[in-house]
Design a protein around this motif. Sequence first.
Motif, PDB file in Angstrom:
ATOM      1  N   GLU A  59       1.338  -1.203   0.160  1.00  0.00           N
ATOM      2  CA  GLU A  59      -0.045  -0.062  -0.385  1.00  0.00           C
ATOM      3  C   GLU A  59       0.868   1.108   0.063  1.00  0.00           C
ATOM      4  N   TYR A  60       2.058   0.921   0.320  1.00  0.00           N
ATOM      5  CA  TYR A  60       2.950   2.587   0.826  1.00  0.00           C
ATOM      6  C   TYR A  60       3.839   2.595  -0.928  1.00  0.00           C
ATOM      7  N   HIS A  61       3.742   3.942  -1.564  1.00  0.00           N
ATOM      8  CA  HIS A  61       3.999   3.919  -2.621  1.00  0.00           C
ATOM      9  C   HIS A  61       5.762   4.213  -2.420  1.00  0.00           C
ATOM     10  N   GLY A  62       7.024   3.223  -2.661  1.00  0.00           N
ATOM     11  CA  GLY A  62       8.257   3.668  -2.487  1.00  0.00           C
ATOM     12  C   GLY A  62       8.650   2.361  -1.309  1.00  0.00           C
ATOM     13  N   ASN A  63       7.917   1.775  -1.207  1.00  0.00           N
ATOM     14  CA  ASN A  63       8.572   0.247   0.083  1.00  0.00           C
ATOM     15  C   ASN A  63       9.418  -0.524  -0.870  1.00  0.00           C
ATOM     16  N   TYR A  64      10.064  -1.430  -0.138  1.00  0.00           N
ATOM     17  CA  TYR A  64      11.261  -2.518  -1.308  1.00  0.00           C
ATOM     18  C   TYR A  64      10.618  -4.237  -0.966  1.00  0.00           C
ATOM     19  N   ILE A  65      11.039  -4.414  -1.001  1.00  0.00           N
ATOM     20  CA  ILE A  65      10.577  -5.537  -1.379  1.00  0.00           C
ATOM     21  C   ILE A  65      11.065  -6.073  -0.498  1.00  0.00           C
ATOM     22  N   GLY A 104       8.979   3.988   6.960  1.00  0.00           N
ATOM     23  CA  GLY A 104       8.297   4.207   6.199  1.00  0.00           C
ATOM     24  C   GLY A 104       6.770   3.739   6.153  1.00  0.00           C
ATOM     25  N   SER A 105       6.961   2.132   5.270  1.00  0.00           N
ATOM     26  CA  SER A 105       5.871   1.423   5.850  1.00  0.00           C
ATOM     27  C   SER A 105       5.674   0.085   6.981  1.00  0.00           C
ATOM     28  N   GLY A 106       7.095  -0.020   7.098  1.00  0.00           N
ATOM     29  CA  GLY A 106       7.853  -0.652   7.650  1.00  0.00           C
ATOM     30  C   GLY A 106       8.191  -2.389   8.084  1.00  0.00           C
ATOM     31  N   THR A 107       8.191  -2.187   6.276  1.00  0.00           N
ATOM     32  CA  THR A 107       9.049  -3.423   5.679  1.00  0.00           C
ATOM     33  C   THR A 107      10.206  -4.438   6.542  1.00  0.00           C
ATOM     34  N   SER A 108      11.153  -3.485   7.230  1.00  0.00           N
ATOM     35  CA  SER A 108      12.424  -4.490   7.599  1.00  0.00           C
ATOM     36  C   SER A 108      11.532  -4.526   9.373  1.00  0.00           C
ATOM     37  N   VAL A 132      13.014   4.328  12.103  1.00  0.00           N
ATOM     38  CA  VAL A 132      12.062   6.085  12.694  1.00  0.00           C
ATOM     39  C   VAL A 132      12.128   6.178  11.631  1.00  0.00           C
ATOM     40  N   GLU A 133      11.310   6.992  11.768  1.00  0.00           N
ATOM     41  CA  GLU A 133       9.873   8.075  10.042  1.00  0.00           C
ATOM     42  C   GLU A 133       9.945   8.931  11.100  1.00  0.00           C
ATOM     43  N   LEU A 134      10.010   9.775   9.235  1.00  0.00           N
ATOM     44  CA  LEU A 134       9.481  11.534   9.943  1.00  0.00           C
ATOM     45  C   LEU A 134       8.193  11.803   9.967  1.00  0.00           C
ATOM     46  N   LYS A 135       7.010  10.749   9.659  1.00  0.00           N
ATOM     47  CA  LYS A 135       5.918  11.531   9.529  1.00  0.00           C
ATOM     48  C   LYS A 135       5.332  11.126  10.503  1.00  0.00           C
ATOM     49  N   ALA A 153      11.015  10.793  14.232  1.00  0.00           N
ATOM     50  CA  ALA A 153      11.677  12.099  14.442  1.00  0.00           C
ATOM     51  C   ALA A 153      12.538  11.793  13.047  1.00  0.00           C
ATOM     52  N   ASP A 154      13.249  12.911  12.755  1.00  0.00           N
ATOM     53  CA  ASP A 154      14.267  13.467  11.834  1.00  0.00           C
ATOM     54  C   ASP A 154      15.646  12.871  12.124  1.00  0.00           C
ATOM     55  N   SER A 155      15.460  11.619  11.222  1.00  0.00           N
ATOM     56  CA  SER A 155      16.710  10.852  11.025  1.00  0.00           C
ATOM     57  C   SER A 155      18.089  11.480  11.745  1.00  0.00           C
ATOM     58  N   ALA A 156      18.017  12.691  10.832  1.00  0.00           N
ATOM     59  CA  ALA A 156      19.480  12.935  10.860  1.00  0.00           C
ATOM     60  C   ALA A 156      20.129  13.899  12.057  1.00  0.00           C
ATOM     61  N   LEU A 204      19.673   1.431   5.346  1.00  0.00           N
ATOM     62  CA  LEU A 204      19.138   2.600   5.445  1.00  0.00           C
ATOM     63  C   LEU A 204      18.171   2.605   3.839  1.00  0.00           C
ATOM     64  N   HIS A 205      17.186   2.850   3.780  1.00  0.00           N
ATOM     65  CA  HIS A 205      16.706   3.204   2.576  1.00  0.00           C
ATOM     66  C   HIS A 205      15.459   4.835   2.455  1.00  0.00           C
ATOM     67  N   PRO A 206      16.386   5.191   1.811  1.00  0.00           N
ATOM     68  CA  PRO A 206      16.033   7.021   1.810  1.00  0.00           C
ATOM     69  C   PRO A 206      15.262   7.148   0.615  1.00  0.00           C
ATOM     70  N   LYS A 209      10.364  20.277   5.816  1.00  0.00           N
ATOM     71  CA  LYS A 209      11.988  20.946   5.588  1.00  0.00           C
ATOM     72  C   LYS A 209      13.112  19.646   5.758  1.00  0.00           C
ATOM     73  N   GLU A 210      12.530  18.740   6.868  1.00  0.00           N
ATOM     74  CA  GLU A 210      13.897  17.386   7.533  1.00  0.00           C
ATOM     75  C   GLU A 210      13.426  17.103   6.298  1.00  0.00           C
ATOM     76  N   ASP A 211      12.868  16.136   5.131  1.00  0.00           N
ATOM     77  CA  ASP A 211      12.334  15.205   4.621  1.00  0.00           C
ATOM     78  C   ASP A 211      13.627  15.092   3.710  1.00  0.00           C
ATOM     79  N   LEU A 212      14.440  14.319   3.561  1.00  0.00           N
ATOM     80  CA  LEU A 212      15.128  14.185   2.392  1.00  0.00           C
ATOM     81  C   LEU A 212      14.717  14.103   0.921  1.00  0.00           C
ATOM     82  N   SER A 213      13.288  13.751   0.554  1.00  0.00           N
ATOM     83  CA  SER A 213      12.816  13.999  -0.657  1.00  0.00           C
ATOM     84  C   SER A 213      11.978  15.531  -1.015  1.00  0.00           C
TER      85      SER A 213
HETATM   86  C1  LIG Z   1      11.943   5.191   1.045  1.00  0.00           C
HETATM   87  S1  LIG Z   1      10.661   5.646   2.425  1.00  0.00           S
HETATM   88  C2  LIG Z   1      11.217   3.730   3.057  1.00  0.00           C
HETATM   89  C3  LIG Z   1      10.202   3.271   3.031  1.00  0.00           C
HETATM   90  C4  LIG Z   1      10.424   2.118   3.554  1.00  0.00           C
HETATM   91  N1  LIG Z   1      11.745   0.821   3.709  1.00  0.00           N
HETATM   92  C5  LIG Z   1       9.159   0.490   3.703  1.00  0.00           C
HETATM   93  O1  LIG Z   1       9.676  -0.463   2.507  1.00  0.00           O
HETATM   94  O2  LIG Z   1       8.285   0.855   3.758  1.00  0.00           O
HETATM   95  C6  LIG Z   1      11.686   6.901   2.583  1.00  0.00           C
HETATM   96  C7  LIG Z   1      10.935   7.110   3.883  1.00  0.00           C
HETATM   97  O3  LIG Z   1      11.482   8.136   4.555  1.00  0.00           O
HETATM   98  C8  LIG Z   1      11.041   8.960   5.494  1.00  0.00           C
HETATM   99  N2  LIG Z   1      11.621  10.132   5.239  1.00  0.00           N
HETATM  100  C9  LIG Z   1      12.321  11.361   4.998  1.00  0.00           C
HETATM  101  N3  LIG Z   1      12.858  11.742   5.600  1.00  0.00           N
HETATM  102  C10 LIG Z   1      12.823  11.922   6.516  1.00  0.00           C
HETATM  103  C11 LIG Z   1      14.231  11.892   8.171  1.00  0.00           C
HETATM  104  N4  LIG Z   1      15.491  12.903   7.572  1.00  0.00           N
HETATM  105  N5  LIG Z   1      13.985  11.278   8.885  1.00  0.00           N
HETATM  106  C12 LIG Z   1      13.486  10.140   9.040  1.00  0.00           C
HETATM  107  N6  LIG Z   1      12.424  10.004   7.848  1.00  0.00           N
HETATM  108  C13 LIG Z   1      13.012  10.412   6.530  1.00  0.00           C
HETATM  109  C14 LIG Z   1      10.236   9.541   4.018  1.00  0.00           C
HETATM  110  O4  LIG Z   1       8.421  10.325   5.426  1.00  0.00           O
HETATM  111  C15 LIG Z   1      10.141   8.163   3.537  1.00  0.00           C
HETATM  112  O5  LIG Z   1       8.508   6.907   4.648  1.00  0.00           O
END
Ligand SMILES: C[S@@+](CC[C@H](N)C(=O)[O-])C[C@H]1O[C@@H](n2cnc3c(N)ncnc32)[C@H](O)[C@@H]1O
Length: 293
Positions: A66-72, A96-100, A114-117, A142-145, A170-172, A184-188
């Motif tokens: 369901e989460y666009h951008g998760n890894y397999i 993200g959606s917690g695959t790990s 750790v997830e920002l949203k 939290a913001d992982s940085a 690390l799956h940024p 603003k802390e979001d790497l995307s």
């Molecule tokens: C590529 S996705 C990871 C998906 C995850 N591996 C999964 O399988 O669901 C990147 C995630 O990093 C989060 N993110 C972006 N910037 C972040 C930050 N500074 N600290 C923590 N999480 C952050 C995004 O909200 C997004 O959910």
Amino acid sequence: MARKVLSNLKLKPEKRTDLQVVKQPEIKTTKYSDINLKKWKDYAHILTGTLWQFPSRLKQHGHSNEYHGNYIPQIAQQMYERYTKKGDVVLDMFFGSGTSGIEAINMDRRCIGVELKPELAESVSEKFTPKQLVTDVNIICADSASELAVDKIKGRLEIMGEEKAQFLMLHPPYDDIIKFSDKKEDLSNCATTEEFYDLFEKVAQNGYDLLEKGRFAALIIGDSYKNSEVQPLGFECMDRMRKIGFKLKSTIVKDIQGNERGKGRTANLWRYRALAGGFSIFTHEYIFVFQKV
Ligand SMILES: C[S@@+](CC[C@H](N)C(=O)[O-])C[C@H]1O[C@@H](n2cnc3c(N)ncnc32)[C@H](O)[C@@H]1O
């Protein structure tokens, strides 16, 4: 013990019918995995090559798409079996959606994510039972940085009886290919790709500091195409990790066609654009594996 008794009696085992010789199973493992090297031929399912192709994404055992951008999940399976032991703690800085976390539970590992949203950190918690959230999976919003994230992770590690994590995932975001939030802390959400690299480096540094010596880290990432040229996100992030001190152990190229959604309808358009623009369509991403030595 059996061997000692036999040598005291000075009798060959085959001559004693009342004594059962218990053969100890031969086990030889590395410090970081449960793979029995004495039976290495039993591990044909573990990939040791640099080209990975999975026909489709694993959808059972708690995983959904369901989460666009998760890894397999197959990536977690491969990494955990090869680089962790049962009970080890995996630290995922982009949960993200917690695959790990899901795969940690499936494979008797533990996880700190750790997830920002906030809304995502909240909703992903529902994938785990209240007990699992106490003992096996810790989710931090939290913001992982940030230093705050580091403090929170240290607190969770302490609760789990650990000083450091035993694996780092690390799956940024792949720069701004998918925009995850407006924070603003979001790497995307970085103004420039250079800023993305700098923020990534901060997260990777935090991960390095929180990882046990001798243990491994995986970076899953793809490249992007911007301003008429390839942005080599994978190689640059890999290089930043090497500068931090990680030793590069593997550069794996993974076919992404099994986990891409919705490209079918626009495939021809992309082919036209590629032919007209002189570029190639991304059909792979990277998994870089590192060791903290
Ligand atoms: C590529 S996705 C990871 C998906 C995850 N591996 C999964 O399988 O669901 C990147 C995630 O990093 C989060 N993110 C972006 N910037 C972040 C930050 N500074 N600290 C923590 N999480 C952050 C995004 O909200 C997004 O959910």
